[in-house]
Scaffold this active site. Structure first.
Site, short mmCIF file in Angstrom:
data_model
loop_
_atom_site.label_atom_id
_atom_site.label_comp_id
_atom_site.label_asym_id
_atom_site.label_seq_id
_atom_site.Cartn_x
_atom_site.Cartn_y
_atom_site.Cartn_z
N LYS A 161 -15.15 23.21 -3.14
CA LYS A 161 -16.14 24.26 -3.38
C LYS A 161 -15.57 25.60 -2.91
O LYS A 161 -15.02 25.70 -1.81
CB LYS A 161 -17.42 23.95 -2.62
CG LYS A 161 -18.19 22.75 -3.16
CD LYS A 161 -18.82 23.05 -4.50
CE LYS A 161 -19.77 21.93 -4.91
NZ LYS A 161 -20.37 22.21 -6.25
N ASP A 188 -14.70 24.48 -7.79
CA ASP A 188 -16.03 24.86 -8.30
C ASP A 188 -16.55 26.08 -7.55
O ASP A 188 -16.80 26.02 -6.34
CB ASP A 188 -16.99 23.68 -8.12
CG ASP A 188 -18.35 23.92 -8.76
OD1 ASP A 188 -18.58 25.02 -9.32
OD2 ASP A 188 -19.20 23.00 -8.71
N GLU A 216 -14.41 25.01 -12.39
CA GLU A 216 -15.81 24.82 -12.75
C GLU A 216 -16.65 26.06 -12.47
O GLU A 216 -16.56 26.64 -11.39
CB GLU A 216 -16.33 23.62 -11.95
CG GLU A 216 -17.57 22.96 -12.52
CD GLU A 216 -17.99 21.76 -11.67
OE1 GLU A 216 -17.12 20.98 -11.23
OE2 GLU A 216 -19.20 21.61 -11.45
N LYS A 265 -24.78 16.59 -16.30
CA LYS A 265 -25.54 15.94 -15.23
C LYS A 265 -26.86 15.46 -15.82
O LYS A 265 -27.57 16.26 -16.45
CB LYS A 265 -25.83 16.93 -14.09
CG LYS A 265 -24.59 17.37 -13.33
CD LYS A 265 -24.93 18.40 -12.25
CE LYS A 265 -23.64 18.79 -11.52
NZ LYS A 265 -23.83 19.99 -10.68
N CYS A 292 -23.37 15.27 -10.33
CA CYS A 292 -24.63 14.82 -9.74
C CYS A 292 -25.27 15.97 -8.97
O CYS A 292 -24.68 17.04 -8.84
CB CYS A 292 -24.38 13.63 -8.81
SG CYS A 292 -23.22 13.96 -7.48
MN MN Z 1 -20.73 22.43 -10.27
#
Ligand code: MN
Length: 343
Positions: A161, A188, A216, A265, A292
């Site tokens: 992240k 991401d 992402e 998702k 998710c």
């Molecule tokens: Mn994401």
């Protein structure tokens, strides 16, 4: 015949083993709603809604308040005619996670009646998938330690992240890369870079010899021009997550040539839109990953069954249940390290 006799919503609270932190947002606990659909034959189908305020604007209270509405929608309906029920439940547009949980519970009940696995209902392409694990946004040392732990546990796809501090993000990705050789990496930014920052970030990593498999949601979900700019100006595949919830979003992203990949998702799309997005993606040469929100084992099971059945995902980011304190494992699959096996 097997008509729906009853449906119930059960609120469940979970604590994260460690707070899960993404750019400008963190969670320490979550409230999910389990959906049980009972047929007149006494068969129970299980689903779970993991509401996300950040992604969908949903709260657990909103989901619970819709219980009588859902009863009104589906009681007495024949589960073998599930597409008819789906066209009714697809109207839950402001609570997509509820749509997903209810629709999955219906398919789960149907498959129990038919005596087949849900993964077989979805197509039976694979019996096994491999998930990544995710490194939170934290001080650099902690990010490296978290990545090392994931690596030592045998995971070979690491999701990192980023999005809060560009220079710290670069340093964290460099150091994680140096310490976890032989992995594939998903980065991401959860919408938090500007297009220029995103391109700078990607080019910097690339010139440092780092290969990122998936970049992402680098920019804001509504900034399709920005996504397109990053896509064609950076060396890594750009993936839509927050930008792609419905099949209409997917169609728009394809028309705008905005991304290389979609992160599907179930909690954003429900079952039918997820299937539609898969087919649209295949048509447009868009590659796929599945992700998710905050599902427990019973909820992540939904995505494991879907991913194995459809067999179309290059990356599976199905690790939320591994982050939660949970007394009993309740998935219809076996988790062996990074492997999730339905048969
Ligand atoms: Mn994401």
């Amino acid at each position: 015949m097997s008509k729906i006799k009853d449906v119930s919503f059960i609120l469940k609270k979970y604590t994260y083993k460690r707070p899960f932190c993404i750019a400008y947002s963190f969670v320490a606990e979550t409230e999910n709603i389990e959906i049980e659909v009972v047929t007149e034959n006494g068969v129970i189908g299980y689903g779970e809604s993991a509401p996300s305020f950040r992604i969908n604007g949903e709260t657990p209270e909103m989901i619970l308040a819709l219980e009588s509405k859902v009863r009104e929608m589906i009681l007495g309906k024949e589960i073998r005619h599930y597409r008819e029920i789906f066209s009714i439940t697809d109207k839950l547009t402001s609570s997509p996670s509820l749509k997903a949980g209810v629709q999955f519970a219906i398919i789960d009940a149907l498959c129990r009646e038919y005596g087949i696995g849900v993964w077989e209902f979805f197509g039976g392409v694979k019996t096994e998938i491999e998930t990544d694990r995710t490194v939170s946004v934290r001080p650099i040392e902690e990010r490296i330690n978290e990545a090392l732990e994931i690596y030592r546990d045998g995971f070979r796809v690491i999701k990192i992240k980023v999005g809060e501090n560009l220079n710290e993000d670069l340093e964290a990705v460099y150091k994680i890369y140096e310490n976890t050789k032989g992995c594939r990496y998903i980065v991401d930014a959860n919408e938090n870079y500007t297009p220029k920052e995103a391109v700078y970030f990607a080019k910097k990593l690339y010139s440092g010899g780092i290969d990122i498999s998936v970049f992402e949601q680098p920019v804001n979900r509504y900034n399709l021009e920005g996504l397109r700019y990053v896509r064609f100006d950076s060396p890594f595949p750009v993936c839509a997550d927050e930008s792609v919830k419905t099949k209409y979003d997917a169609l728009r992203l394809i028309k705008e040539e905005a991304v290389d990949m979609f992160n599907i998702k179930l909690m954003k799309s429900g079952i039918l839109d997820a299937i539609a997005i898969v087919e649209l993606a295949k048509t447009a040469n868009i590659r796929l990953m599945i992700g998710c929100v905050s599902e427990s084992s019973i909820g992540i099971n939904q995505s494991v069954q879907f991913a194995c059945g459809m067999g179309c995902f290059d990356f599976c980011d199905l690790d939320s249940h591994l982050m939660l304190e949970e007394n009993d494992f309740r998935g219809n699959f076996r988790q062996i390290g990074s492997k999730m096996i339905v048969k």
